[in-house]
Design an enzyme around this catalytic site. Sequence first.
Site, PDB file in Angstrom:
ATOM      1  CG  HIS A 115      -1.920   0.940   1.406  1.00  0.00           C
ATOM      2  ND1 HIS A 115      -1.712   2.233   1.808  1.00  0.00           N
ATOM      3  CD2 HIS A 115      -3.247   0.816   1.205  1.00  0.00           C
ATOM      4  CE1 HIS A 115      -2.868   2.870   1.839  1.00  0.00           C
ATOM      5  NE2 HIS A 115      -3.816   2.035   1.470  1.00  0.00           N
ATOM      6  CG  ASP A 192       0.540  -2.564   6.190  1.00  0.00           C
ATOM      7  OD1 ASP A 192      -0.444  -2.780   6.924  1.00  0.00           O
ATOM      8  OD2 ASP A 192       0.489  -1.863   5.160  1.00  0.00           O
ATOM      9  CD  GLN A 195      -6.806  -4.743   4.024  1.00  0.00           C
ATOM     10  OE1 GLN A 195      -7.726  -5.482   4.354  1.00  0.00           O
ATOM     11  NE2 GLN A 195      -7.002  -3.469   3.792  1.00  0.00           N
ATOM     12  CE  LYS A 218      -7.315  -0.498   6.548  1.00  0.00           C
ATOM     13  NZ  LYS A 218      -7.925   0.026   5.331  1.00  0.00           N
ATOM     14  CB  CYS A 356      -3.638   3.235  -1.580  1.00  0.00           C
ATOM     15  SG  CYS A 356      -4.913   4.405  -1.205  1.00  0.00           S
TER      16      CYS A 356
HETATM   17  N1  PMP Z   1      -1.772  -0.875   4.533  1.00  0.00           N
HETATM   18  C1  PMP Z   1      -2.688  -1.671   3.962  1.00  0.00           C
HETATM   19  C2  PMP Z   1      -2.282  -3.040   3.511  1.00  0.00           C
HETATM   20  C3  PMP Z   1      -3.997  -1.232   3.821  1.00  0.00           C
HETATM   21  O1  PMP Z   1      -4.908  -2.017   3.246  1.00  0.00           O
HETATM   22  C4  PMP Z   1      -4.351   0.061   4.299  1.00  0.00           C
HETATM   23  C5  PMP Z   1      -5.772   0.572   4.159  1.00  0.00           C
HETATM   24  N2  PMP Z   1      -6.346   0.434   2.898  1.00  0.00           N
HETATM   25  C6  PMP Z   1      -3.365   0.839   4.876  1.00  0.00           C
HETATM   26  C7  PMP Z   1      -2.098   0.334   4.992  1.00  0.00           C
HETATM   27  C8  PMP Z   1      -3.649   2.213   5.393  1.00  0.00           C
HETATM   28  O2  PMP Z   1      -4.550   2.167   6.443  1.00  0.00           O
HETATM   29  P1  PMP Z   1      -5.126   3.521   7.046  1.00  0.00           P
HETATM   30  O3  PMP Z   1      -5.827   4.201   5.925  1.00  0.00           O
HETATM   31  O4  PMP Z   1      -6.044   3.087   8.126  1.00  0.00           O
HETATM   32  O5  PMP Z   1      -3.962   4.278   7.540  1.00  0.00           O
END
Ligand code: PMP
Length: 398
Positions: A115, A192, A195, A218, A356
Amino acid sequence: EIEFNPDEIRRDFPILDDDIIYLDNAATTFSPETVVEALVEFEHHYRANVGRGVHRLTQIATQRYWHAHEKVARFIGGGEGITVFTKNTTEAINMVAQGLSWRPGDRVVTTILEHHSNLLPWRALAKHGVEIDLIGIDADYALDLNALEEVLSGGSVRLVAVTHASNVLGVTTPVPEIARLCREHGALLLVDAAQSLPHMPVDVSSLDCDFLCFSGHKIFGPTGTGVLWMREALIEPPVLGGGMVASVTSDGYVPAEGYLRYEAGTPNIGGGIALGAAVDYLSAIGMDRIHRHEERLTARLIEGLSATEGVRVYAGKRPDARIGVVSFIIDGVHPQEAAQMLDEEADIMVRSGHHCCQPLMDYLGLPEGTVRASLAAFTTEQEIDLLIAAVDEISRGR
Ligand code: PMP
């Protein structure tokens, strides 16, 4: 074992009464009533700041806020480390990038699956002379661990930052194996888990990582909540001010111990306490049961979409290494348009676009992105079948 019944879980989520099919849980998901109640109880009965006050409200708030950290730490098996509440995963990763002291020539290894939030904070370290390596994937979307080992053998890697599960393809990464390579070569490991946490049991001691970052919103917690767990006080506090110090003198300060050091200023108190309620809720159901439920639905979804004419599926191929996140393309229909049609014609909410993850989209040759369906504990088999049928209809009508 009691059979897993998503319909029972659905009763805890009033928002689901509105006859919607919500399959955008990877972006953010809903909160069960107990989490909303925890927020409301804070507002109605003991809203006060946390810290050194002595009056009764501040004592209750401080105690509950601290306890929420304990609950979250236990949820990830991280009682030995430091569990810091953040705004989200993005903030947690940035805190590590900014809190380590970098030397010119240091390298950070990350991957093509990441991401943007696990890429841009590391790229920004170029100003300190830090260089980035990006590890690729094979045709089954598995990480190229040989390439990782090769870069690590170069000797200047300070940190490896890797996602535990892709928010586009749903594939999980072999974190314990990556950790072993990091240990061998003296690199720190940041995972990270944005997910993975919502979909499967996660335990920091079996992952053997140094940092774990994830989002509270999440995992059924409120928006504006996230977590940075670290093995010990490995970073400098990137934000300074009230609340994070034990004492301040005319020319310096002694930082507070534990999570306080990393939570300067008044935190999201009600949100943090409600995040504690969210992990209570998930623990009561059991992450292994949620994982098995989603595993079954994910297989059904992948199978159904793969059998639909004009649909290409982008998802983990190994059932034992994926979560309930599935990307797909309907030939001849822009992902944005497909998502809009699913909403308007079938009340199904999915994500569309690059999620993203633009470097991954470029690698996959999908500049317009994908449509993404992402599951939760409350997702039913019927919803999966309705999605497959709606996609089939769009594909036929294209
Ligand atoms: N890393 C991953 C793998 C994600 O899926 C996401 C959210 N889509 C994020 C980071 C960022 O999370 P947040 O928007 O809550 O900061």
